[in-house]
Motif scaffolding. Structure first.
Motif, short mmCIF file in Angstrom:
data_model
loop_
_atom_site.label_atom_id
_atom_site.label_comp_id
_atom_site.label_asym_id
_atom_site.label_seq_id
_atom_site.Cartn_x
_atom_site.Cartn_y
_atom_site.Cartn_z
N ASP A 162 0.83 -1.21 0.00
CA ASP A 162 0.00 0.00 0.00
C ASP A 162 0.87 1.25 0.00
O ASP A 162 0.62 2.21 -0.75
N ARG A 163 1.89 1.24 0.85
CA ARG A 163 2.77 2.41 0.96
C ARG A 163 3.56 2.62 -0.33
O ARG A 163 3.76 3.77 -0.76
N PRO A 287 12.97 5.98 -6.78
CA PRO A 287 12.46 7.18 -6.11
C PRO A 287 11.18 6.91 -5.31
O PRO A 287 11.00 7.44 -4.21
N ALA A 288 10.28 6.07 -5.85
CA ALA A 288 9.04 5.73 -5.13
C ALA A 288 9.37 4.94 -3.87
O ALA A 288 8.73 5.13 -2.83
N LEU A 289 10.35 4.04 -3.96
CA LEU A 289 10.75 3.25 -2.80
C LEU A 289 11.28 4.18 -1.70
O LEU A 289 10.97 3.98 -0.51
N ASP A 290 12.04 5.19 -2.08
CA ASP A 290 12.54 6.16 -1.10
C ASP A 290 11.38 6.93 -0.45
O ASP A 290 11.36 7.13 0.77
N ARG A 291 10.43 7.37 -1.28
CA ARG A 291 9.29 8.13 -0.76
C ARG A 291 8.40 7.29 0.14
O ARG A 291 7.75 7.81 1.05
N GLY A 293 9.17 5.17 2.39
CA GLY A 293 9.66 5.04 3.75
C GLY A 293 9.88 3.61 4.20
O GLY A 293 10.15 3.36 5.38
N LEU A 294 9.79 2.63 3.28
CA LEU A 294 10.06 1.24 3.65
C LEU A 294 11.51 1.09 4.08
O LEU A 294 12.41 1.69 3.47
#
Length: 330
Positions: A162-163, A287-291, A293-294
């Motif tokens: 989801d995140r 970039p999405a993985l960084d955003r 917060g995982l």
């Protein structure tokens, strides 16, 4: 002077040397014949061919593989093998030579997994050379390879997903949602076309894959190679949810896609080109993985593992309401 004569495996008469006595010549001839009969004979002249010449004129042409696989072979040879083995005569490459290559490759930062993979290819080259009687034995036998440490894997949970989805740009959400529901490989995912979707039967047919290769090593000069799935083990039909079908239908109508257009192209337009895996990874996924917060790394390929894990758990997570992820801009 007496010349020892014998016939090689092809029936060609050869000399085993010149001797001062008939008896010595006969013994040499019988020894040579024995090596031919027992499979221990090799053509000494053939063993002087260089590694580069052998792989380019014999080994590579003998590989009946897909063009993408052949491109991979050429890339591995140019990057990992030719600089080290290229100018050496095949007969001069010993087990210690191969061991030196392994040591140097590991010291250069190549992972144990990659060293093992490339060693398999190298073993194949010399195995063919043994069959061709270019060399007597395979120098890759008994190589000490670096130990491959067990990889710690963490399966993506629905909450993690989801995140991650929430952090993706809108235009890529449907691509990722399709991947988690179908468990497709990347090449299969970007090869999907409207004609592969049966809205009546609620299925998606996996009929093609797209392989990305370097133009430098591509036999066709193309970077994106489309491969049809003629085999039953590769061609398959997947049942999908009504929610996914509805989103795919909206995307097809909004973009005006024809049956043969790519569903997910590099641009949100009809007739777009395939998405580059590396470009998607560096400009969208990371970039999405960084955003998101995982606190652990997730590869695009890990969506397949999550899909399988969720299925084993009963499939309930794959049937979650799409409202939990928001409506993607199809």
């Amino acid at each position: 002077m007496y010349t020892a004569l014998y016939r090689d495996p092809s029936g060609k008469q050869r000399s085993a040397g010149t001797f001062t006595s008939e008896r010595a010549a006969m013994r040499a001839g019988r020894r040579a014949e024995s090596r031919v009969e027992t499979g221990g004979w090799i053509d000494q002249a053939s063993g002087r061919i260089t590694f580069r010449d052998y792989v380019e004129t014999v080994w590579l042409p003998s590989r009946h593989v897909e063009v993408s696989t052949l491109a991979g072979y050429r890339s591995y040879l140019g990057k990992h093998f030719l600089p080290f083995f290229g100018q050496r005569a095949m007969a001069d490459i010993l087990p210690s030579t191969v061991q030196d290559w392994v040591t140097a490759a590991a010291a250069s930062g190549l992972s144990p997994t990659s060293v093992a993979k490339y060693h398999v290819m190298l073993h194949s080259v010399f195995k063919r050379a043994v069959r061709d009687r270019v060399i007597l034995s395979n120098p890759c036998e008994g190589t000490e390879l670096p130990k491959i440490p067990p990889r710690k894997t963490r399966i993506l949970t629905p909450e993690d997903f989801d995140r991650l989805v929430a952090a993706l740009p809108d235009r890529y959400r449907l691509l990722v949602l399709t991947d988690i529901e179908t468990g497709l490989r990347w090449g299969e995912l970007i090869a999907l076309r409207p004609r592969h979707i049966d809205f009546l039967r609620r299925t998606v047919s996996v009929e093609q894959t797209i392989v990305e290769v370097s133009r430098k090593h591509s036999p066709t000069g193309q970077r994106m190679i489309v491969k049809d799935y003629p085999k039953a083990g590769e061609f398959r039909t997947l049942r999908v949810s009504d929610d996914l079908l509805a989103e795919l239908s909206r995307r097809i109508k909004r973009l005006g896609l024809s049956p043969d257009d790519l569903l997910f192209a590099s641009t949100d337009t009809a007739g777009g080109n395939p998405i580059s895996r590396n470009t998607f990874r560096t400009k969208v996924w990371l970039p999405a993985l960084d955003r998101s917060g995982l606190d652990f790394h997730v590869r695009v390929h890990d969506l397949r593992h999550a899909h399988a894990s969720w299925l084993l758990a009963g499939g309930a997570d794959l049937m979650r309401s799409w409202s939990a992820w928001g409506t993607p801009r199809s």
